[in-house]
Scaffold this active site. Sequence first.
Site, PDB file in Angstrom:
ATOM      1  N   LYS A  44       0.849  -1.203   0.000  1.00 58.64           N
ATOM      2  CA  LYS A  44       0.000   0.000   0.000  1.00 58.64           C
ATOM      3  C   LYS A  44       0.875   1.239   0.000  1.00 58.64           C
ATOM      4  CE  LYS A  44       0.728   1.330   4.578  1.00 58.64           C
ATOM      5  NZ  LYS A  44       1.524   2.520   4.953  1.00 58.64           N
ATOM      6  N   ASP A  62      -2.490  -1.216  10.502  1.00 57.69           N
ATOM      7  CA  ASP A  62      -2.583  -1.154   9.046  1.00 57.69           C
ATOM      8  C   ASP A  62      -3.207  -2.409   8.434  1.00 57.69           C
ATOM      9  OD1 ASP A  62      -1.629   1.367   8.712  1.00 57.69           O
ATOM     10  OD2 ASP A  62       0.399   0.785   8.115  1.00 57.69           O
TER      11      ASP A  62
HETATM   12  O1  C5P Z   1      -0.281  -1.190  15.169  1.00 53.00           O
HETATM   13  P1  C5P Z   1       1.126  -1.400  14.698  1.00 53.00           P
HETATM   14  O2  C5P Z   1       1.805  -2.552  15.337  1.00 53.00           O
HETATM   15  O3  C5P Z   1       1.231  -1.426  13.212  1.00 53.00           O
HETATM   16  O4  C5P Z   1       1.950  -0.096  15.134  1.00 53.00           O
HETATM   17  C1  C5P Z   1       3.336  -0.060  15.302  1.00 53.00           C
HETATM   18  C2  C5P Z   1       3.709   1.082  16.247  1.00 53.00           C
HETATM   19  O5  C5P Z   1       3.492   2.345  15.600  1.00 53.00           O
HETATM   20  C3  C5P Z   1       2.877   1.134  17.500  1.00 53.00           C
HETATM   21  O6  C5P Z   1       3.480   0.390  18.518  1.00 53.00           O
HETATM   22  C4  C5P Z   1       2.859   2.608  17.835  1.00 53.00           C
HETATM   23  O7  C5P Z   1       4.029   2.954  18.536  1.00 53.00           O
HETATM   24  C5  C5P Z   1       2.921   3.286  16.492  1.00 53.00           C
HETATM   25  N1  C5P Z   1       1.597   3.704  15.994  1.00 53.00           N
HETATM   26  C6  C5P Z   1       0.947   4.804  16.548  1.00 53.00           C
HETATM   27  N2  C5P Z   1      -0.277   5.176  16.064  1.00 53.00           N
HETATM   28  C7  C5P Z   1      -0.847   4.511  15.039  1.00 53.00           C
HETATM   29  C8  C5P Z   1      -0.201   3.399  14.456  1.00 53.00           C
HETATM   30  C9  C5P Z   1       1.027   3.021  14.945  1.00 53.00           C
HETATM   31  O8  C5P Z   1       1.450   5.441  17.476  1.00 53.00           O
HETATM   32  N3  C5P Z   1      -2.020   4.921  14.579  1.00 53.00           N
END
Ligand code: C5P
Length: 302
Positions: free
Chosen positions: A14, A145
């Site tokens: 993406k 995501d």
């Molecule tokens: O949810 P995911 O594991 O993809 O996110 C990775 C990291 O990115 C999270 O631990 C967080 O620190 C940060 N993040 C965030 N806000 C979001 C998505 C991700 O702070 N909307």
Amino acid sequence: MSQPQNVSIFSPAKINLFLAVTGRRADGYHELISVVAPLDFGDELAAEIGDGRPATGAQFSLECNDPALPVDDSNLVIKAAQAFVAATGWKAAVKFRLTKRIPVGAGLGGGSSNGTAALLALNQLSGAGLGRAALMALAAGLGSDCPLFLPGGPVVMRGRGERVEGLPAAAVRRLHGRSVLLFKPSFGVSTAWTYERLAAAGPESYLAAAEAESRLATWIEGEADAAELLFNNLEPVVFRKYLALPVLLKRLRSQFGLAPRMSGSGSACFALLPVGAPLAEIRAAIVEAWGPISFVQVAAIA
Ligand code: C5P
């Protein structure tokens, strides 16, 4: 009706055409308003029901063509499979084979896309028939995501990424089929690090939600080209540390008239390609700036 014994699911990359981080939530995550589009470039996830469990006794196994990728419980494919089993109670053993093409640590959503592809594969193999809402909830539990990959076209995502809606048809028509150049240096950027730095930079690094919604509505309701939508307010924190990114993007703007942006939290960048763009010269400029092992790929918005 008999269930298939194996399925193969395309797991797209993406790009974030518009990414406004609007503030930090009490749980530490950030609130986003983002237009995200899957591409026709991506990984392939094959899943096959096994004769029995492997010697380890694990219900799921994963092989990958990229030896650098962990294939244990830390891989989102296995996490997705475990979440699917927790939701449905399905017991069959499954072998996954992942053909990886999307670079890791790129902001191209590769791992998240693989997790969502695993949910879709098991939903088909098991015949569980989970509907859109159940799959969305499982995907949101895997990663911010993951849900965006379920609809299969450009979406607006809000919240942490768990609220996903399709774009109106007239807006999709301005995106679908557009040619993009993806390019990434040999290093990746950690998403968690990027968001930490953004939070540390203070409130002025966010874009107010009302302003983001108004910009987005203007583009959706108007007739402006996809190029007018491009925005990413994670760029300044990443560009401050990784100077190789802004240096090349500046050159691509001045030499080729491109309007390149970073995707997600980087380090991959992309540019919409005008018809007849001098691809060989652009590629040479990228390789000259970032070295011969940088990733360069032409793709189209799905
Ligand atoms: O949810 P995911 O594991 O993809 O996110 C990775 C990291 O990115 C999270 O631990 C967080 O620190 C940060 N993040 C965030 N806000 C979001 C998505 C991700 O702070 N909307």
